[in-house]
Scaffold this active site. Structure first.
Site, short mmCIF file in Angstrom:
data_model
loop_
_atom_site.label_atom_id
_atom_site.label_comp_id
_atom_site.label_asym_id
_atom_site.label_seq_id
_atom_site.Cartn_x
_atom_site.Cartn_y
_atom_site.Cartn_z
N TYR A 213 0.85 -1.08 -0.07
CA TYR A 213 -0.01 -0.13 -0.07
C TYR A 213 0.85 1.19 0.02
O TYR A 213 1.83 1.33 0.84
CB TYR A 213 -1.02 -0.08 1.28
CG TYR A 213 -1.87 1.19 1.45
CD1 TYR A 213 -1.74 1.99 2.54
CD2 TYR A 213 -2.75 1.49 0.68
CE1 TYR A 213 -2.42 3.19 2.56
CE2 TYR A 213 -3.76 2.52 0.61
CZ TYR A 213 -3.51 3.52 1.79
OH TYR A 213 -4.04 4.56 1.95
N ASP B 211 9.31 2.82 -0.48
CA ASP B 211 8.33 3.20 0.22
C ASP B 211 8.59 3.05 1.70
O ASP B 211 8.27 1.85 1.93
CB ASP B 211 6.94 2.69 -0.14
CG ASP B 211 5.78 3.33 0.53
OD1 ASP B 211 4.53 3.38 0.37
OD2 ASP B 211 6.22 3.98 1.69
N LYS C 253 4.70 9.12 8.74
CA LYS C 253 4.67 8.53 9.95
C LYS C 253 5.72 9.26 10.67
O LYS C 253 5.93 10.40 10.99
CB LYS C 253 4.73 7.06 9.81
CG LYS C 253 3.53 6.70 9.13
CD LYS C 253 3.63 5.12 9.09
CE LYS C 253 2.45 4.72 8.12
NZ LYS C 253 1.34 4.89 8.56
P1 KE4 Z 1 -0.63 8.14 4.65
O1 KE4 Z 1 -1.21 8.95 3.42
O2 KE4 Z 1 -1.71 7.38 5.25
O3 KE4 Z 1 0.03 9.43 5.58
O4 KE4 Z 1 0.40 7.23 4.26
C1 KE4 Z 1 0.02 6.20 3.10
C2 KE4 Z 1 0.99 5.07 3.18
C3 KE4 Z 1 1.99 4.95 2.20
N1 KE4 Z 1 2.93 3.97 2.45
C4 KE4 Z 1 2.97 3.17 3.28
C5 KE4 Z 1 3.90 1.75 3.48
C6 KE4 Z 1 1.82 3.04 4.16
O5 KE4 Z 1 1.74 2.18 5.34
C7 KE4 Z 1 0.80 4.15 4.34
C8 KE4 Z 1 -0.46 4.21 5.01
N2 KE4 Z 1 -0.30 3.31 6.10
C9 KE4 Z 1 -1.75 3.03 6.86
C10 KE4 Z 1 -1.56 1.82 7.93
N3 KE4 Z 1 -1.53 0.65 7.07
C11 KE4 Z 1 -2.37 4.45 7.52
C12 KE4 Z 1 -3.54 3.93 8.21
C13 KE4 Z 1 -4.79 4.40 7.60
O6 KE4 Z 1 -4.77 4.42 6.44
O7 KE4 Z 1 -5.53 5.20 8.08
#
Ligand code: KE4
Length: 429
Positions: free
Chosen positions: A144, A239, A267
């Site tokens: 993701y 990523d 994060k």
């Molecule tokens: P954000 O746009 O949510 O800050 O980051 C996206 C993203 C990009 N790359 C990786 C590897 C990620 O894990 C994420 C976001 N992680 C999720 C949890 N699996 C955030 C939690 C959510 O979607 O509320």
């Protein structure tokens, strides 16, 4: 546990927020039940609106390496806020955080701050396409990279695994430029390289996957990608939104010893405030506006309030490199405890772990890609999740997520968690 206040708040939220939340995973759809609403948090714990206390294993999905309301971050943010929160003009703080990040992370000379991991990955792909002049990207099923259209693609039909949208609103036109490979499977990458000669700008992946549960790369997988990308003139994008500043100060590149051409962050780099970033060599980054033609922008990008949180976080970890060892040891301890509790339970399981990322899968086969992760028994996961929740242990409300340990967790907290898991597994067996 009583959840009356959370239930009422969820009802109220659902009248005005789609699904009652601002990010889907929080709504407990994968595990059922009503999400708990947080009132306040401190260190390794949070309290919900019914005053139930929990040990927190998501740490805001990764950012809070040192736990909630860490004093250094609080001091920085409170002090900074009094000077104004955002100007839309350059500040020295952005340079200070950029210099520190560049000093900690291998193979990057320049960095651009944005406001989320999604923005970081979306912008990295655009820069890779602009830099190489090629259109297609390879991503891996189950990884993701945020909710930008280019990533909301699932394995389509057809031998060469053309992507197809996995969300309404993503166009077929977008999907055709996203190719899907299988994690830990270099042959699936080779098939795509063969079928799309000279048209692939980048390969993007989570160097340690955390969105299928935790899935470490097989030995040789990342090295194989590195070699192929170098040979084909394709940019290798890590990523590191999850792994950055969590596996090591230098992230997965440092922890696993594989150099990427571009790195995306989120994060931890924001210390709990909205910060994402993407970084690469000066040569690649020179193609980014206003220095170069690839456009990217953001009103609140680099805003001093978020920068102050990120700077406090990175300064703290830079000065305390032992935190990564402490977190890895705590995660190994938790792993051993859960394993001991599961071993005689009669429940089929696998536990995956890398650094301070760990996940429990209720399955009898190794979990090394999305397909094997999806075979997990979700009914057992739901029973585990709610059994732990009722005992004051907050785990990720989805089998396709990783735990994120924080350094405020004590060994007493870990023992409490292991004891609770033992009770739950006995009730599940
Ligand atoms: P954000 O746009 O949510 O800050 O980051 C996206 C993203 C990009 N790359 C990786 C590897 C990620 O894990 C994420 C976001 N992680 C999720 C949890 N699996 C955030 C939690 C959510 O979607 O509320």
């Amino acid at each position: 546990m009583r959840y009356q206040r959370s239930s009422a708040l969820f009802q109220q939220a659902s009248q005005v927020l789609p699904g009652g939340v601002n990010s889907p995973v929080r709504a407990f759809k994968a595990v059922g039940g009503t999400p708990v609403f947080v009132k306040h948090a401190q260190g390794a714990y949070f309290w919900d609106e019914d005053n139930n206390q929990y040990i927190d294993y998501i740490a805001s999905w990764g950012p809070l390496l040192f736990g909630h309301a860490h004093q250094a971050v609080l001091d920085a943010v409170i002090g900074r806020a009094k000077k104004g929160t955002s100007f839309g003009m350059p500040t020295a703080l952005e340079t200070e955080l950029a210099e520190l990040a560049v000093s900690l992370v291998p193979n990057i000379d320049k960095i651009r701050f944005v406001n989320s991991g999604t923005e970081a990955c979306m912008s990295a792909i655009r820069l890779a396409r602009g830099y190489t002049g090629k259109d297609k990207i390879i991503k891996f099923a189950g990884c993701y990279h945020g909710h930008a259209d280019a990533f909301l693609i699932q394995a389509g039909s057809g031998a060469v695994t053309f992507g197809s949208p996995n969300s309404p609103g993503v166009t077929a036109g977008t999907a055709q430029d996203t190719l899907l490979a299988r994690y830990n499977d270099l042959e699936s990458v080779d098939a795509l390289l063969q079928a799309n000669k000279d048209s692939i700008a980048a390969v993007i992946l989570e160097p340690v996957a955390g969105n299928m549960g935790c899935i470490p790369p097989d030995p040789g997988f990342l090295q194989g990608l590195r070699e192929r990308c170098t040979q084909e003139g394709i940019l290798l994008i890590f990523d590191e939104v999850m792994t950055g500043f969590r596996l090591a100060a230098g992230g997965a590149q440092e922890a696993l010893g594989i150099p990427a051409d571009m790195v995306a962050f989120g994060k931890v780099i924001g210390g709990g405030l909205p910060v994402g970033a993407f970084a690469a060599s000066a040569e690649i980054m020179s193609h980014l506006a206003p220095e170069g033609p690839v456009y990217q922008a953001g009103t609140l990008s680099g805003n001093p309030l978020a920068m102050s949180a990120g700077l406090a976080m990175l300064q703290t970890l830079a000065a305390d490199r032992q935190v990564f060892t402490r977190l890895a040891e705590k995660t190994a301890y938790l792993h051993q405890g859960l394993e001991a509790a599961l071993k005689d339970s009669g429940i089929s399981y696998r536990i995956n772990r890398m650094g301070s990322m760990i996940s429990v899968h209720f399955t009898d086969e190794d979990v090394r890609d999305f397909e094997s992760a999806a075979k997990g028994n979700n009914e057992k996961f739901k029973a585990y999740f709610h059994g732990m929740l009722d005992r004051g242990i907050y785990l990720p409300p989805s089998a396709f997520e990783s735990y994120f340990l924080n350094d405020a967790l004590s060994y007493e907290d870990l023992d409490r968690t292991i004891a609770a898991a033992g009770e739950v597994f006995r009730s599940m067996g």
